[in-house]
Scaffold this motif. Sequence first.
Motif, PDB file in Angstrom:
ATOM      1  N   GLU A   2       0.832  -1.204   0.000  1.00  0.00           N
ATOM      2  CA  GLU A   2       0.000   0.000   0.000  1.00  0.00           C
ATOM      3  C   GLU A   2       0.867   1.253   0.000  1.00  0.00           C
ATOM      4  O   GLU A   2       2.027   1.218   0.425  1.00  0.00           O
ATOM      5  CB  GLU A   2      -0.902   0.016   1.245  1.00  0.00           C
ATOM      6  N   ALA A   3       0.281   2.345  -0.421  1.00  0.00           N
ATOM      7  CA  ALA A   3       1.055   3.575  -0.586  1.00  0.00           C
ATOM      8  C   ALA A   3       1.648   4.048   0.744  1.00  0.00           C
ATOM      9  O   ALA A   3       2.833   4.392   0.817  1.00  0.00           O
ATOM     10  CB  ALA A   3       0.168   4.660  -1.188  1.00  0.00           C
ATOM     11  N   ASN A   4       0.847   4.022   1.813  1.00  0.00           N
ATOM     12  CA  ASN A   4       1.346   4.493   3.102  1.00  0.00           C
ATOM     13  C   ASN A   4       2.486   3.624   3.595  1.00  0.00           C
ATOM     14  O   ASN A   4       3.530   4.108   4.050  1.00  0.00           O
ATOM     15  CB  ASN A   4       0.219   4.471   4.142  1.00  0.00           C
ATOM     16  N   GLU A   5       2.257   2.314   3.492  1.00  0.00           N
ATOM     17  CA  GLU A   5       3.250   1.352   3.949  1.00  0.00           C
ATOM     18  C   GLU A   5       4.551   1.516   3.185  1.00  0.00           C
ATOM     19  O   GLU A   5       5.653   1.504   3.748  1.00  0.00           O
ATOM     20  CB  GLU A   5       2.669  -0.051   3.739  1.00  0.00           C
ATOM     21  N   LEU A   6       4.399   1.692   1.862  1.00  0.00           N
ATOM     22  CA  LEU A   6       5.551   1.861   0.980  1.00  0.00           C
ATOM     23  C   LEU A   6       6.377   3.069   1.407  1.00  0.00           C
ATOM     24  O   LEU A   6       7.594   3.006   1.528  1.00  0.00           O
ATOM     25  CB  LEU A   6       5.063   2.027  -0.457  1.00  0.00           C
ATOM     26  N   GLN A   7       5.666   4.166   1.686  1.00  0.00           N
ATOM     27  CA  GLN A   7       6.353   5.389   2.085  1.00  0.00           C
ATOM     28  C   GLN A   7       7.148   5.173   3.374  1.00  0.00           C
ATOM     29  O   GLN A   7       8.277   5.632   3.498  1.00  0.00           O
ATOM     30  CB  GLN A   7       5.338   6.512   2.278  1.00  0.00           C
ATOM     31  N   GLU A   8       6.544   4.440   4.318  1.00  0.00           N
ATOM     32  CA  GLU A   8       7.233   4.174   5.585  1.00  0.00           C
ATOM     33  C   GLU A   8       8.538   3.428   5.342  1.00  0.00           C
ATOM     34  O   GLU A   8       9.594   3.791   5.867  1.00  0.00           O
ATOM     35  CB  GLU A   8       6.323   3.333   6.496  1.00  0.00           C
ATOM     36  N   VAL A   9       8.454   2.376   4.514  1.00  0.00           N
ATOM     37  CA  VAL A   9       9.645   1.556   4.259  1.00  0.00           C
ATOM     38  C   VAL A   9      10.718   2.392   3.563  1.00  0.00           C
ATOM     39  O   VAL A   9      11.897   2.327   3.908  1.00  0.00           O
ATOM     40  CB  VAL A   9       9.262   0.331   3.400  1.00  0.00           C
ATOM     41  N   VAL A  10      10.286   3.204   2.582  1.00  0.00           N
ATOM     42  CA  VAL A  10      11.263   3.982   1.833  1.00  0.00           C
ATOM     43  C   VAL A  10      11.912   5.023   2.719  1.00  0.00           C
ATOM     44  O   VAL A  10      13.127   5.258   2.657  1.00  0.00           O
ATOM     45  CB  VAL A  10      10.589   4.637   0.612  1.00  0.00           C
ATOM     46  N   LEU A  11      11.133   5.640   3.590  1.00  0.00           N
ATOM     47  CA  LEU A  11      11.671   6.692   4.465  1.00  0.00           C
ATOM     48  C   LEU A  11      12.763   6.154   5.372  1.00  0.00           C
ATOM     49  O   LEU A  11      13.692   6.875   5.742  1.00  0.00           O
ATOM     50  CB  LEU A  11      10.549   7.310   5.301  1.00  0.00           C
ATOM     51  N   ALA A  12      12.679   4.867   5.712  1.00  0.00           N
ATOM     52  CA  ALA A  12      13.721   4.264   6.545  1.00  0.00           C
ATOM     53  C   ALA A  12      15.061   4.244   5.825  1.00  0.00           C
ATOM     54  O   ALA A  12      16.111   4.342   6.450  1.00  0.00           O
ATOM     55  CB  ALA A  12      13.299   2.842   6.920  1.00  0.00           C
ATOM     56  N   PHE A  13      15.035   4.134   4.481  1.00  0.00           N
ATOM     57  CA  PHE A  13      16.275   4.136   3.712  1.00  0.00           C
ATOM     58  C   PHE A  13      16.855   5.534   3.556  1.00  0.00           C
ATOM     59  O   PHE A  13      18.063   5.716   3.565  1.00  0.00           O
ATOM     60  CB  PHE A  13      16.022   3.585   2.300  1.00  0.00           C
ATOM     61  N   ALA A  14      15.966   6.493   3.307  1.00  0.00           N
ATOM     62  CA  ALA A  14      16.404   7.787   2.814  1.00  0.00           C
ATOM     63  C   ALA A  14      16.619   8.739   3.968  1.00  0.00           C
ATOM     64  O   ALA A  14      15.665   9.091   4.671  1.00  0.00           O
ATOM     65  CB  ALA A  14      15.371   8.346   1.849  1.00  0.00           C
ATOM     66  N   SER A  15      17.854   9.180   4.119  1.00  0.00           N
ATOM     67  CA  SER A  15      18.131  10.173   5.146  1.00  0.00           C
ATOM     68  C   SER A  15      17.883  11.556   4.562  1.00  0.00           C
ATOM     69  O   SER A  15      18.304  11.845   3.445  1.00  0.00           O
ATOM     70  CB  SER A  15      19.584  10.041   5.618  1.00  0.00           C
TER      71      SER A  15
END
Lengths: 154, 223
Positions: A2-15
């Motif tokens: 899902e879009a929200n979930e995806l954003q959470e996972v990606v944010l963990a990578f991107a400083s």
Amino acid sequence: MEANELQEVVLAFASGAKVREKTDRPSLTVPAASLPDLLAKLKADERLSFDMLLDHTAVDWLERGVLELFYQLFSTRHGHTLTVSAEVPREEPVAPSVSGVHLIAEWQEREVYDMFGVLYEGHPDLRRLLLDDSWVGHPLRKDYRDDHMIERPK
Amino acid sequence: MGLKIIDDFPGVAMKVPGGSVMLGVMDAVINWARANSLWPLSFGTSCCAIEMLMATGAPHQDMARFGAEVARPSPRQADLLVVAGTIVKRMAPTLRTLYEQMAEPRYVMATGACAISGGPFIYNNYSVVRGADEIIPVDVYVPGCPPRPEAFFYALLTLQRMIRSGDSLKSRHVHKRPVMSALPAGITVADIQEELRDLLERDSAVDVEKEAAAGPWAGKGYC
């Protein structure tokens, strides 16, 4: 995913990443220097697997004095999409090349260089793609003018 | 002049480029043949090509009624260059080359806003040539964005009329000043089809006697 979930996972990578509001697909703004690392991580991760760079283009924000680079990512395994953007100053438009991560970026970056004049560090062959080599200027910049052009009357 | 026959028959006998003498009434026959066997060169660069070359060539619109259905991909075999679409700066030399490769007599039709003037791309644009007539001489302009197939047929009939009224032997390519072939307002498809039917019946055979009677030599007892 899902879009929200995806954003959470990606944010963990991107400083230093910020989520863009009011978009119809997950979208991030990151510092330009972190682009190659981030795209490589997004490609390698099992859950995300963004293995395809659909498009790379730029937007000229004349008033703010920045060029915004856009990377449209797609995962052929999971079928989800992500937009990554980064801003570079208009006067000194230098960004790191992502052609080491996605090979297609080599031509896409040549096109953006052709049209907007963004200089990619680490690009193997940064020449004009569509226009003549003798062309002066970068025509998709908002302040581009040449002798052939007619200005729209006010 | 030197040749007695030219002095004796002004308007009927004239010199041709080869230097020999030809009777003027041949013009009518040659023009009739040229007007009814226009082979278009399929030069489509954008959306106008769908209307001009694909839809009109297909059976529903049926360009074959006018003897113009043989779309050629080679300029060596074509008479009519239909510029269907936007001409960008990089395409301009190619268009000029294609025009020069066509055998005379050659005719050019500019269809759609882009080929006439640059159309929607006229302002603040770095790549689009403002009209095909910046590169090649144009005979007929067909307005529209894109024009309907009926408009294209109207232009084709206009061109045929131009060819038929032209001097086939004295000047070989562009005969008259270019015309804007705009469909008159309030005309329906049924009207056009009826008119086309009449025109076809009338043009299916050339009446040499009548053509001769309409010429400048009429009533002088030559024909």
